[in-house]
Design a protein around this motif. Structure first.
Motif, PDB file in Angstrom:
ATOM      1  N   SER A  26       0.655  -1.194  -0.390  1.00 30.02           N
ATOM      2  CA  SER A  26       0.068   0.111  -0.053  1.00 30.02           C
ATOM      3  C   SER A  26       0.582   1.170   0.228  1.00 30.02           C
ATOM      4  N   GLU A  27       2.246   1.088  -0.677  1.00 34.24           N
ATOM      5  CA  GLU A  27       2.374   2.516   0.125  1.00 34.24           C
ATOM      6  C   GLU A  27       4.040   2.039  -1.024  1.00 34.24           C
ATOM      7  N   ALA A  28       4.237   3.557  -1.718  1.00 30.83           N
ATOM      8  CA  ALA A  28       5.462   3.786  -2.978  1.00 30.83           C
ATOM      9  C   ALA A  28       6.535   3.945  -1.846  1.00 30.83           C
ATOM     10  N   VAL A  29       7.311   3.966  -2.706  1.00 23.73           N
ATOM     11  CA  VAL A  29       8.905   4.537  -2.562  1.00 23.73           C
ATOM     12  C   VAL A  29       9.429   5.112  -3.549  1.00 23.73           C
ATOM     13  N   SER A  30       8.915   6.732  -3.089  1.00 24.50           N
ATOM     14  CA  SER A  30       9.039   8.098  -4.071  1.00 24.50           C
ATOM     15  C   SER A  30       9.885   9.779  -3.189  1.00 24.50           C
ATOM     16  N   VAL A  31      10.879   9.465  -4.232  1.00 24.59           N
ATOM     17  CA  VAL A  31      12.090  10.455  -3.965  1.00 24.59           C
ATOM     18  C   VAL A  31      11.567  12.124  -3.515  1.00 24.59           C
ATOM     19  N   THR A  32      10.597  11.769  -4.839  1.00 25.14           N
ATOM     20  CA  THR A  32       9.735  13.300  -5.005  1.00 25.14           C
ATOM     21  C   THR A  32       8.420  13.521  -4.485  1.00 25.14           C
ATOM     22  N   GLY A  33       8.003  12.393  -3.940  1.00 27.05           N
ATOM     23  CA  GLY A  33       6.739  12.873  -3.354  1.00 27.05           C
ATOM     24  C   GLY A  33       7.043  13.545  -1.701  1.00 27.05           C
ATOM     25  N   GLY A  34       8.254  12.951  -1.101  1.00 25.90           N
ATOM     26  CA  GLY A  34       9.108  13.292   0.440  1.00 25.90           C
ATOM     27  C   GLY A  34       7.933  13.124   1.370  1.00 25.90           C
ATOM     28  N   ARG A  35       7.406  11.699   0.797  1.00 24.79           N
ATOM     29  CA  ARG A  35       5.750  10.885   2.170  1.00 24.79           C
ATOM     30  C   ARG A  35       5.325  10.133   1.693  1.00 24.79           C
ATOM     31  N   ARG A  36       4.938   9.957   3.629  1.00 25.53           N
ATOM     32  CA  ARG A  36       4.411   8.132   2.988  1.00 25.53           C
ATOM     33  C   ARG A  36       3.136   8.797   1.790  1.00 25.53           C
ATOM     34  N   GLY A  37       3.013   7.551   1.666  1.00 26.30           N
ATOM     35  CA  GLY A  37       1.598   7.252   0.455  1.00 26.30           C
ATOM     36  C   GLY A  37       2.214   6.121  -0.286  1.00 26.30           C
ATOM     37  N   PRO A  38       0.844   6.025  -0.329  1.00 30.71           N
ATOM     38  CA  PRO A  38      -0.237   5.074  -1.588  1.00 30.71           C
ATOM     39  C   PRO A  38       0.629   5.736  -3.270  1.00 30.71           C
ATOM     40  N   PRO A  39       1.452   4.856  -3.901  1.00 28.36           N
ATOM     41  CA  PRO A  39       1.869   4.231  -5.147  1.00 28.36           C
ATOM     42  C   PRO A  39       1.297   5.395  -5.938  1.00 28.36           C
ATOM     43  N   SER A  40       1.330   6.513  -6.785  1.00 34.21           N
ATOM     44  CA  SER A  40       0.224   6.754  -7.399  1.00 34.21           C
ATOM     45  C   SER A  40      -0.292   6.287  -8.574  1.00 34.21           C
ATOM     46  N   ASP A  51       8.753 -19.776 -10.202  1.00 37.96           N
ATOM     47  CA  ASP A  51       8.447 -20.449 -10.691  1.00 37.96           C
ATOM     48  C   ASP A  51       8.521 -21.798 -10.144  1.00 37.96           C
ATOM     49  N   CYS A  52       9.204 -22.005  -9.343  1.00 38.27           N
ATOM     50  CA  CYS A  52       8.921 -23.704  -8.626  1.00 38.27           C
ATOM     51  C   CYS A  52       7.750 -24.149  -8.048  1.00 38.27           C
ATOM     52  N   SER A  53       6.924 -22.519  -6.983  1.00 38.40           N
ATOM     53  CA  SER A  53       5.567 -23.094  -6.321  1.00 38.40           C
ATOM     54  C   SER A  53       4.433 -22.870  -6.597  1.00 38.40           C
ATOM     55  N   ASP A  54       4.311 -21.828  -7.870  1.00 41.47           N
ATOM     56  CA  ASP A  54       3.753 -20.841  -7.547  1.00 41.47           C
ATOM     57  C   ASP A  54       3.182 -20.173  -6.963  1.00 41.47           C
ATOM     58  N   LYS A  55       3.926 -19.124  -5.583  1.00 45.29           N
ATOM     59  CA  LYS A  55       4.539 -18.407  -5.398  1.00 45.29           C
ATOM     60  C   LYS A  55       3.644 -16.913  -5.613  1.00 45.29           C
ATOM     61  N   VAL A  56       2.992 -16.401  -5.570  1.00 46.59           N
ATOM     62  CA  VAL A  56       2.965 -14.945  -5.809  1.00 46.59           C
ATOM     63  C   VAL A  56       3.591 -13.954  -4.805  1.00 46.59           C
ATOM     64  N   ASP A  57       3.802 -12.476  -5.313  1.00 47.35           N
ATOM     65  CA  ASP A  57       3.943 -11.712  -4.082  1.00 47.35           C
ATOM     66  C   ASP A  57       4.328 -10.883  -4.893  1.00 47.35           C
ATOM     67  N   VAL A  58       4.309  -9.025  -4.266  1.00 47.26           N
ATOM     68  CA  VAL A  58       4.349  -7.776  -4.393  1.00 47.26           C
ATOM     69  C   VAL A  58       6.056  -7.189  -4.327  1.00 47.26           C
ATOM     70  N   ALA A  59       6.967  -6.701  -5.363  1.00 39.10           N
ATOM     71  CA  ALA A  59       7.172  -5.920  -4.990  1.00 39.10           C
ATOM     72  C   ALA A  59       7.522  -4.271  -4.725  1.00 39.10           C
ATOM     73  N   PRO A  60       8.883  -4.324  -4.324  1.00 38.14           N
ATOM     74  CA  PRO A  60       8.165  -2.637  -3.852  1.00 38.14           C
ATOM     75  C   PRO A  60       7.685  -1.612  -4.915  1.00 38.14           C
ATOM     76  N   THR A  61       7.137  -0.433  -4.629  1.00 32.68           N
ATOM     77  CA  THR A  61       6.871   0.213  -6.148  1.00 32.68           C
ATOM     78  C   THR A  61       7.946   1.072  -5.501  1.00 32.68           C
TER      79      THR A  61
END
Length: 147
Positions: A26-40, A51-61
């Motif tokens: 629910s958060e993004a790393v944004s140098v230009t935003g300069g504050r915590r918050g959701p991704p645009s 590929d081995c287990s078909d587990k799914v995850d979300v990489a950081p934004t």
């Protein structure tokens, strides 16, 4: 005048934040935003699949400050995401226990095979040793910056 913190204190705070507080879904790393918050809404999420287990995850934004709308984690794989989490957790543990800079900088290498993983754990080679490591840790802790 702002509070003065050492480079070591700032680094510990950085590690603690990304290991314990940052909400990758629910958060993004944004140098230009300069504050915590959701991704645009223009920022694509990067879903990774093991590929081995078909587990799914979300990489950081991670917003590219030079190319708005570009997610810098788009090349992240399931394995690299797991390693990132392991390393942040390891660094947080070392920092929380008052470990040295030399311990943080130990090189990591994967075990040669699965049986080595259970018996040896993570293998590492010390980046420096003896008084050099102690001097490096003291220098790292003592450097101050304005917050």
């Amino acid at each position: 005048e702002g509070a003065r913190k050492t480079v070591g204190e700032l680094f510990k705070g950085f590690v603690r934040f990304y290991a314990r507080e940052f909400e990758v879904r629910s958060e993004a790393v944004s140098v230009t935003g300069g504050r915590r918050g959701p991704p645009s809404l223009a920022m694509p999420l990067h879903i990774v699949v093991d590929d081995c287990s078909d587990k799914v995850d979300v990489a950081p934004t991670v917003e590219d400050p030079f190319k708005p709308g570009t997610n810098l984690s788009s090349s992240c794989t399931y394995a690299s995401l797991q390693r990132l989490r392991e390393e942040l957790t390891r660094a947080d543990r070392i920092c929380s226990e008052g470990g040295s800079l030399a311990e943080l900088l130990e090189l990591w290498a994967p075990p040669a095979d699965a049986s080595a993983a259970s018996s040896a754990g993570t293998s590492a080679t010390r980046a420096s040793s003896g008084s050099d490591a102690q001097d490096d840790a003291a220098d790292f802790e003592a450097m101050e910056v304005d917050e």
